[in-house]
Design a protein around this motif. Structure first.
Motif, PDB file in Angstrom:
ATOM      1  N   MET A  55       1.047  -1.420   0.021  1.00  0.00           N
ATOM      2  CA  MET A  55      -0.045   0.183   0.173  1.00  0.00           C
ATOM      3  C   MET A  55       0.858   1.381   0.212  1.00  0.00           C
ATOM      4  O   MET A  55       0.226   2.224  -0.844  1.00  0.00           O
ATOM      5  CB  MET A  55      -0.713   0.189   1.393  1.00  0.00           C
ATOM      6  N   TRP A  56       1.724   1.656   0.938  1.00  0.00           N
ATOM      7  CA  TRP A  56       2.907   2.516   0.933  1.00  0.00           C
ATOM      8  C   TRP A  56       3.231   2.455  -0.695  1.00  0.00           C
ATOM      9  O   TRP A  56       3.116   3.872  -0.777  1.00  0.00           O
ATOM     10  CB  TRP A  56       3.591   1.858   1.910  1.00  0.00           C
ATOM     11  N   ALA A  89       2.199   1.874  -3.438  1.00  0.00           N
ATOM     12  CA  ALA A  89       0.881   2.274  -4.402  1.00  0.00           C
ATOM     13  C   ALA A  89       1.103   4.305  -4.767  1.00  0.00           C
ATOM     14  O   ALA A  89       0.997   4.572  -5.181  1.00  0.00           O
ATOM     15  CB  ALA A  89      -0.041   1.845  -4.185  1.00  0.00           C
ATOM     16  N   THR A  90       1.070   4.308  -3.047  1.00  0.00           N
ATOM     17  CA  THR A  90       0.569   5.707  -2.015  1.00  0.00           C
ATOM     18  C   THR A  90       2.122   6.468  -3.088  1.00  0.00           C
ATOM     19  O   THR A  90       2.736   7.611  -3.265  1.00  0.00           O
ATOM     20  CB  THR A  90       0.809   5.979  -1.416  1.00  0.00           C
ATOM     21  N   ARG A  95       4.641   5.585  -5.609  1.00  0.00           N
ATOM     22  CA  ARG A  95       4.435   5.684  -6.851  1.00  0.00           C
ATOM     23  C   ARG A  95       3.638   7.218  -7.237  1.00  0.00           C
ATOM     24  O   ARG A  95       3.986   7.396  -7.804  1.00  0.00           O
ATOM     25  CB  ARG A  95       3.886   4.371  -7.393  1.00  0.00           C
TER      26      ARG A  95
END
Lengths: 183, 183
Positions: A153-154, A156-157, A159
């Motif tokens: 998740m981290w 993805a953000t 990025r």
DNA sequence: CATCTCATGTAACTGGTTACATGATTCG
DNA sequence: CGAATCATGTAACCAGTTACATGAGATG
């Protein structure tokens, strides 16, 4: 919404308002940030709602730390928020774009010079965030195998932030080129 | 800063609070927007500062219109603001990214389904803005040859919005693909 | 016949910023 | 030796949101 950001961080581990601000600066800053003073104010409100609780840790030769931890009620509130469907509430306030929109009467060379300043600022910022934020995520994920899913998740953000900066830099280059030709 | 946005618009031509909101929605919305109620509040404040003035236009079968126009003091204030150097005060608050950051405990399929909803929303929005905003800019520029330089500025900011939406859509596709593989 | 557009505004509230106040330790 | 880091907090202010109130005419 800052409330949920703080609950989210405290759900990982107890920490102080100072720590929380630092965490935000090096992880969510691309899409969510707050002033130090606002962090303290919001923590107080969360404690009044019994979603978090605090203990004071005394220190010698440093100011005392007020360490907050999430309560069961806090975990429930965080969970309820996560279960709500994603709704886009993107708030973008860019004074640069606003000023540019109305900047027709400004001098061509002055405008281009200003955009070049922004360009170098964004390149530095992009590189800083990309390197440091990534390193932070990887370090935490490597130390905590239970956090693999969190790390996805981290990443993805993170990025999103990375390509957003790339976009900004490309847009600046494109705009400088246009101004050089068309103004 | 909304003050300067309103001054900027009123510097083109006198109009009502309702018109101003509509202009913002179809031009600066990517990087600056405000609620209708806030527009009225800010107009009132600007009038109290004598930066704008209003006259009431009576209408039959429609509510009366309060038409604002910029004053000399308003033009001076706008000009002074434009002359200040560009400083990045980008405020991004994305609840989508914030939630995603803490979304590790959510179900893979539910997450992907939500991202797909966002994907179609952003594609529709991107297309709407790209077509309509562009048409608006071109129509105004075609009618007002004196506004060529303004149109270059508007186009630069519109272009930012366009590529920002493209980036968002690409990021969603990338993230969906990652989640399908890694979760 | 319902919804959208035009059109303006206020009250209560929430969220966020700026400025101030304090002060030891560590690093370059 | 000056700046950054650690560490917390309040007061005043400013900006923005939500909800409410009103209401005719046009559009589908």
């Amino acid at each position: 919404m800052l409330k949920y950001a703080l609950l989210g961080f405290l759900n990982y581990t107890p920490m102080t308002g100072y720590d929380l601000k630092h965490f935000m600066d090096t992880s969510t800053a691309y899409f969510w940030n707050a002033k130090q003073s606002q962090v303290y104010i919001t923590l107080k409100a969360l404690e009044a709602e019994h979603l978090i609780q605090s203990v004071i840790e005394e220190q010698q030769s440093r100011p005392d730390r007020r360490v907050y931890s999430i309560t069961d009620a806090g975990r429930a509130a965080l969970s309820a928020w996560l279960d709500e469907p994603l709704v886009e509430t993107e708030t973008v306030k860019s004074s640069v774009l606003l000023k540019l929109f109305f900047a027709a009467r400004l001098d061509k060379e002055a405008l281009i010079a200003q955009l070049r300043v922004l360009h170098s600022q964004h390149r530095r910022l992009a590189e800083m965030y990309r390197a440091e934020t990534r390193a932070t995520i990887e370090a935490i994920a490597a130390q905590n195998p239970a956090m693999q899913r969190d790390a996805v998740m981290w990443e993805a953000t993170r990025r999103f932030g990375e390509i957003h900066e790339e976009l900004y830099i490309r847009w600046l280059e494109e705009t400088i080129a246009t101004f050089e030709k068309e103004l």
